[in-house]
Design a protein around this motif. Structure first.
Motif, PDB file in Angstrom:
ATOM      1  N   SER A   9       1.228  -1.063  -0.171  1.00 40.03           N
ATOM      2  CA  SER A   9       0.486   0.063  -0.224  1.00 40.03           C
ATOM      3  C   SER A   9       0.978   0.708   0.156  1.00 40.03           C
ATOM      4  O   SER A   9       2.049   0.712   0.781  1.00 40.03           O
ATOM      5  N   GLU A  10       0.276   2.029  -0.339  1.00 37.91           N
ATOM      6  CA  GLU A  10       1.109   3.369  -0.253  1.00 37.91           C
ATOM      7  C   GLU A  10       1.238   3.412   0.818  1.00 37.91           C
ATOM      8  O   GLU A  10       2.574   4.643   0.857  1.00 37.91           O
ATOM      9  N   GLU A  11       0.500   3.653   1.421  1.00 40.24           N
ATOM     10  CA  GLU A  11       0.885   4.009   3.304  1.00 40.24           C
ATOM     11  C   GLU A  11       1.732   3.040   3.506  1.00 40.24           C
ATOM     12  O   GLU A  11       2.081   4.442   3.743  1.00 40.24           O
ATOM     13  N   ALA A  12       1.803   2.311   3.382  1.00 40.52           N
ATOM     14  CA  ALA A  12       3.055   1.706   4.329  1.00 40.52           C
ATOM     15  C   ALA A  12       4.143   2.069   3.430  1.00 40.52           C
ATOM     16  O   ALA A  12       6.031   1.791   4.523  1.00 40.52           O
ATOM     17  N   VAL A  13       4.120   2.645   2.308  1.00 36.38           N
ATOM     18  CA  VAL A  13       5.861   2.998   1.517  1.00 36.38           C
ATOM     19  C   VAL A  13       5.775   4.144   2.389  1.00 36.38           C
ATOM     20  O   VAL A  13       7.166   4.589   2.806  1.00 36.38           O
ATOM     21  N   ARG A  14       4.810   5.159   2.521  1.00 35.94           N
ATOM     22  CA  ARG A  14       5.075   6.744   2.565  1.00 35.94           C
ATOM     23  C   ARG A  14       5.684   6.566   4.670  1.00 35.94           C
ATOM     24  O   ARG A  14       6.422   6.923   4.485  1.00 35.94           O
ATOM     25  N   ARG A  15       4.770   5.291   5.149  1.00 36.58           N
ATOM     26  CA  ARG A  15       5.657   5.728   6.043  1.00 36.58           C
ATOM     27  C   ARG A  15       7.471   5.191   6.278  1.00 36.58           C
ATOM     28  O   ARG A  15       7.762   5.296   7.258  1.00 36.58           O
ATOM     29  N   ARG A  16       7.424   4.518   5.248  1.00 35.76           N
ATOM     30  CA  ARG A  16       8.710   3.707   5.349  1.00 35.76           C
ATOM     31  C   ARG A  16       9.744   5.377   5.524  1.00 35.76           C
ATOM     32  O   ARG A  16      10.740   5.375   5.540  1.00 35.76           O
ATOM     33  N   VAL A  17       9.461   5.560   3.956  1.00 40.72           N
ATOM     34  CA  VAL A  17       9.925   7.431   3.293  1.00 40.72           C
ATOM     35  C   VAL A  17      10.247   8.208   5.228  1.00 40.72           C
ATOM     36  O   VAL A  17      11.508   8.307   5.216  1.00 40.72           O
ATOM     37  N   ALA A  18       8.714   7.859   5.774  1.00 37.51           N
ATOM     38  CA  ALA A  18       9.150   9.487   6.759  1.00 37.51           C
ATOM     39  C   ALA A  18      10.028   8.385   8.151  1.00 37.51           C
ATOM     40  O   ALA A  18      10.589   9.281   8.418  1.00 37.51           O
ATOM     41  N   LEU A  70      16.980  -0.164   1.188  1.00 39.43           N
ATOM     42  CA  LEU A  70      17.400  -2.138   1.542  1.00 39.43           C
ATOM     43  C   LEU A  70      16.574  -2.507   3.323  1.00 39.43           C
ATOM     44  O   LEU A  70      16.114  -3.237   3.304  1.00 39.43           O
ATOM     45  N   ALA A  71      15.494  -1.534   3.760  1.00 45.46           N
ATOM     46  CA  ALA A  71      14.950  -1.863   4.910  1.00 45.46           C
ATOM     47  C   ALA A  71      13.440  -1.743   4.374  1.00 45.46           C
ATOM     48  O   ALA A  71      12.937  -2.538   4.557  1.00 45.46           O
ATOM     49  N   LEU A  72      13.178  -1.910   2.960  1.00 46.39           N
ATOM     50  CA  LEU A  72      11.463  -2.162   2.034  1.00 46.39           C
ATOM     51  C   LEU A  72      12.046  -3.690   1.565  1.00 46.39           C
ATOM     52  O   LEU A  72      10.706  -4.700   2.041  1.00 46.39           O
ATOM     53  N   ASP A  73      12.984  -3.803   1.310  1.00 45.77           N
ATOM     54  CA  ASP A  73      14.226  -4.812   1.415  1.00 45.77           C
ATOM     55  C   ASP A  73      13.220  -5.664   2.364  1.00 45.77           C
ATOM     56  O   ASP A  73      12.435  -6.974   2.449  1.00 45.77           O
ATOM     57  N   GLN A  74      13.945  -5.648   3.417  1.00 46.56           N
ATOM     58  CA  GLN A  74      14.094  -6.468   4.526  1.00 46.56           C
ATOM     59  C   GLN A  74      12.362  -6.640   4.912  1.00 46.56           C
ATOM     60  O   GLN A  74      12.392  -7.734   5.204  1.00 46.56           O
ATOM     61  N   MET A  75      11.263  -5.856   4.809  1.00 45.28           N
ATOM     62  CA  MET A  75      10.883  -5.269   6.072  1.00 45.28           C
ATOM     63  C   MET A  75      10.127  -6.474   4.728  1.00 45.28           C
ATOM     64  O   MET A  75       9.258  -7.127   5.403  1.00 45.28           O
ATOM     65  N   GLN A  76       9.817  -6.824   3.475  1.00 44.48           N
ATOM     66  CA  GLN A  76       8.483  -7.462   2.934  1.00 44.48           C
ATOM     67  C   GLN A  76       9.252  -8.928   2.663  1.00 44.48           C
ATOM     68  O   GLN A  76       8.843  -9.421   2.515  1.00 44.48           O
ATOM     69  N   GLN A  77      10.821  -9.093   2.454  1.00 43.10           N
ATOM     70  CA  GLN A  77      11.631 -10.567   2.069  1.00 43.10           C
ATOM     71  C   GLN A  77      11.625 -10.890   3.436  1.00 43.10           C
ATOM     72  O   GLN A  77      11.681 -12.382   3.647  1.00 43.10           O
ATOM     73  N   GLY A  78      11.836 -10.617   4.422  1.00 43.49           N
ATOM     74  CA  GLY A  78      12.518 -10.343   5.332  1.00 43.49           C
ATOM     75  C   GLY A  78      13.387 -11.426   5.187  1.00 43.49           C
ATOM     76  O   GLY A  78      14.393 -12.363   6.067  1.00 43.49           O
TER      77      GLY A  78
END
Lengths: 227, 562
Positions: free
Chosen positions: A181-190, A213-221
């Motif tokens: 969701s855009e919201e999830a990504v937006r939270r990561r960016v913030a 990196l944080a996005l990769d880790q969040m998604q793939q563990g």
């Protein structure tokens, strides 16, 4: 002798103060020795002392703030990387070598009125083209305003950051490509946006590699990085 | 927010000027400091080892010769290190050293770093071995900076003393400048830089496998050893090609801000050292405030030019100030602050590419250099730069009131005026003549590989202004690594360092021998706002007379071209 700060005696006719004067012929030895000795002191002694103090204190920084994953280096906190895939936030355009070349830092050095800067050349994308590409990639209208850091090259060619405004325009694309969701990504960016240091130094910024990196880790563990 | 940062910066510089100035006065006058218990024994050992007789004083002539001998020795030592660097052990491997260290490049670099210019016709990460950077460049950053500070002390003494045949001892000043000022501050400052992320290692270039599966080779090295002293010694030459823009050299806004303070605080404080030693503290403050006023003028112009949305991009719907060649972490604010600080202080540690600045954005740093580095100025050199400018003002003021001009109780007679006039003329003569030669010859024009027209002319003028004022920053689109530019910039660097310092010291020697005149009703007071305005006006007037035609051909015509 001591170089007195008292107002000098202005009544005497002799030169003041009556001190022994250095002879020119005696200056050759200090001239040669000072170059050698002080070079050793400042060029060898000082760096060695600094090494000795900081290696135990700041082992990560002295080594270049490298990011490890699974035993291999994937980059440095401080050095920007090139990203082209839609699921990654993209860094600024770069003039270092073929783009983010860590052995060849530098900018375009193009003057503001140089037509090449805006319109490009055979092997060089101008700002007009970069802006069109950026809008296409991120699904923006042809006249949508975009932040200037997205279409200009940094001084080092290794800029690890983009502005928060630039990141914000990329959120929708990244979210879609990742099925988030855009919201999830937006939270990561913030979470990863850095404000001005101490509230007033420099500019707010988003470290691109760290965010990706944080996005990769969040998604793939996926395999965790170590600092 | 940018202006908050500018104002905090100036407040810190002015706020630290008094305590730091008094400390520097203690160092220069060989009085007790809180570091004595630690450093006095080291000082004594160095005196014995080098054969320095600290009780002896030098005439201006001997002082000048020692300064010249030391500069020559440093240049030769650095030249040898550079020429023989291929035999030095350690990284980086040859494959990355793509710019060969030719003899003309080595000579240019040797003169450049031994004169605090640190003009770099090469890119650090693809030219130099780690050990050459450390033994060669780091050492020179300390030594050239200390020698400059020593000359500054001697110049101040020359004005302060009366009926004195001597102006100090160069070796004593040099060693005290190193031990009591540069080395301890650099140790502290380097710790902060490393904490913030500046690397310090001798590792080979790192091979990284990026997130997208590409490879990226990252240059490493003992970066932190160089990055603080380059600013503190008002040298400026960086470890990497991109200098202060490189994220390893200048990773955070704090490192940049600290670097700017390292550049400006000591030269600003030296004005109060000057006032203190000459018993005219208010005269020191007046000169410092003239500096701050000139600084603000440059800052306002540059900030305005760079923070506007670039007019060339109108219609493309692009938002924000000119970010071409600038880093996001610094933004326009810290980039402009750095451009104005470094161009005013003969420190070329730029953090953004001046070649991509707007015409008026580059006009500001260019003028800061051409005015003769009078705003804070180089370490030590700043004192005599501003005092020489003030003396021109005194001379003009004397003409206006119809009396023999005097400054701080010293008569500025025909003999003194000769040195002052020569000093004022040297910079325009060298800069304009070399620029004329460069634009008039194909060898000079062949350096214009990136830009042309008025912008190209500005690049060339900028190069010689930078080398003459021992600044070292470049509009890097000019390809300056060729025999022509290596040779001609070397001439300018030598003239700017030794020509100006010799004239200043010669004048100091004359003034030291004079008696101090009593203050009378006819004396032009040197510690009033009026005097400050006179100095301010003189600096701009002389600068405009010398350089307006050249500036009109470069940045000014480019401004109107668009």
């Amino acid at each position: 002798m001591s170089d007195s700060n008292e107002p000098a005696d202005s009544t005497g006719q002799e030169m003041f103060p009556p001190v022994p004067q250095a002879k020119l012929s005696e200056q050759i030895r200090p001239a040669i020795l000072s170059v050698l000795v002080l070079t050793l002191l400042c060029g060898c002694g000082f760096p060695c002392l600094l090494f000795a103090i900081t290696w135990p204190l700041f082992p990560r920084q002295t080594g270049g703030s490298l990011i490890m994953r699974g035993g291999a280096v994937i980059g440095s906190d401080l050095i920007g990387q090139q990203f082209t895939r839609p699921e990654y936030f993209q860094s600024r355009p770069s003039a270092a070598g073929a783009g983010y070349d860590g052995t060849s830092s530098g900018g375009t050095n193009l003057g503001p009125n140089n037509p090449k800067l805006k319109s490009g050349a055979a092997d060089f994308a101008g700002i007009r083209q970069l802006a069109a590409e950026y809008r296409t990639q991120n699904g923006l209208r042809a006249d949508a305003p975009i932040p200037i850091d997205a279409v200009t090259r940094s001084g080092s060619g290794l800029d690890p950051h983009i502005t928060p405004a630039n990141a914000a325009l990329q959120i929708r694309r990244v979210a879609r490509a990742r099925g988030l969701s855009e919201e999830a990504v937006r939270r990561r960016v913030a979470d990863h946006t850095e404000g001005r240091q101490f509230g007033f130094l420099g500019s707010p910024r988003v470290p691109v590699l760290e965010l990706n990196l944080a996005l990769d880790q969040m998604q793939q563990g996926g395999p965790s990085t170590s600092h | 927010m940018r202006w908050l940062e500018y104002i905090v910066f100036l407040l810190i510089v002015v706020g630290l000027a008094q305590p730091a100035g008094l400390y520097l006065a203690r160092v220069g006058q060989r009085r007790r400091t809180f570091l004595d218990p630690l450093l006095c024994p080291v000082e004594a050992v160095l005196h014995r080892l080098l054969g320095v007789r600290p009780e002896q004083e030098m005439t201006a002539g001997v002082y000048i010769i020692c300064f010249l001998l030391f500069g020559a020795g440093c240049a030769i030592a650095l030249f040898l290190v550079l020429i023989f660097q291929r035999w030095l052990p350690g990284g980086p491997v040859d494959a990355y050293l793509t710019t060969p260290m030719t003899k003309d490049l080595a000579a240019n670099t040797a003169v450049s770093f031994s004169t605090t210019t640190t003009w770099q016709a090469y890119g650090g990460e693809n030219t130099l071995r780690y050990l050459a950077q450390v033994i060669g460049l780091v050492a020179q950053n300390f030594l050239a900076g200390a020698a400059g500070l020593a000359v500054g002390f001697a110049f101040i003494r020359g004005i302060a003393r009366e009926r004195s045949a001597t102006i100090g001892n160069f070796w004593v000043d040099l060693i005290r400048s190193l031990l009591y000022v540069l080395v301890p501050l650099t140790l502290l400052g380097s710790l902060v830089l490393i904490w913030q992320g500046v690397p310090l290692n001798m590792a080979p270039y790192t091979l990284a496998h990026t997130l997208e599966g590409r490879t990226q080779t990252i240059a490493q090295g003992p970066v932190a050893a160089l990055e603080f002293i380059k600013n503190l010694g008002t040298n400026g030459g960086g470890f990497f090609n991109a200098n202060g823009a490189h994220p390893y050299a200048n990773p955070t806004p704090l490192t940049n801000f600290l670097g700017m303070l390292a550049i400006a605080v000591l030269p600003a404080s030296l004005m109060l050292t000057f006032g203190h030693i000459t018993y005219r503290p208010r005269a020191g403050w007046v000169l410092l405030l003239v500096m701050v006023a000139l600084f603000l003028v440059g800052l306002v112009v540059c900030d305005w030019a760079e923070s506007e949305s670039p007019p060339q991009l109108a219609g493309l719907h692009i938002l924000g100030g000119n970010m071409e060649g600038k880093e996001v972490r610094f933004g326009v604010g810290e980039s402009v602050l750095t451009a104005i600080v470094t161009s005013n202080t003969s420190t070329g540690s730029y953090n953004s590419m001046h070649d991509s600045y707007q015409p008026l954005g580059v006009l500001a740093p260019l003028v800061c250099m051409l005015l003769g580095e009078v705003v804070f100025g180089g370490l030590g050199a700043g004192v005599y730069s501003i005092v020489m400018a003030a003396l021109v003002g005194v001379f003009l003021g004397g003409l206006m009131v119809g009396r023999t001009p005097e400054y701080l109780g010293k008569r500025i007679g025909p003999g003194e005026t000769r040195w002052i006039a020569l000093y004022s003329l040297l910079t325009p003569m060298v800069v304009l003549a070399l620029t004329a030669v460069a634009v008039g010859t194909s060898a000079g024009r062949s350096g214009l590989v990136t830009n042309s027209g008025p912008h190209g002319f500005t690049e060339i003028l900028f190069a010689y202004a930078s080398s003459m004022t021992n600044n070292g920053q470049a509009m890097a689109g000019l390809n300056a690594n060729g025999v022509f530019y290596n040779l001609t910039t070397t001439i300018a660097m030598l003239a700017g360092r030794y020509g100006l310092a010799v004239l200043a010291l010669a004048l100091a020697g004359r003034l030291a021998a004079q008696r101090r005149l009593p203050i009378t009703a006819g004396t032009l007071p040197s510690d009033t706002p009026t005097f400050g305005a006179l100095v301010f006006g003189t600096i701009l007037l002389v600068g405009a007379l010398c350089f307006f035609p050249a500036l009109a051909l470069g940045p000014i015509v480019e401004f109107f071209q668009h």
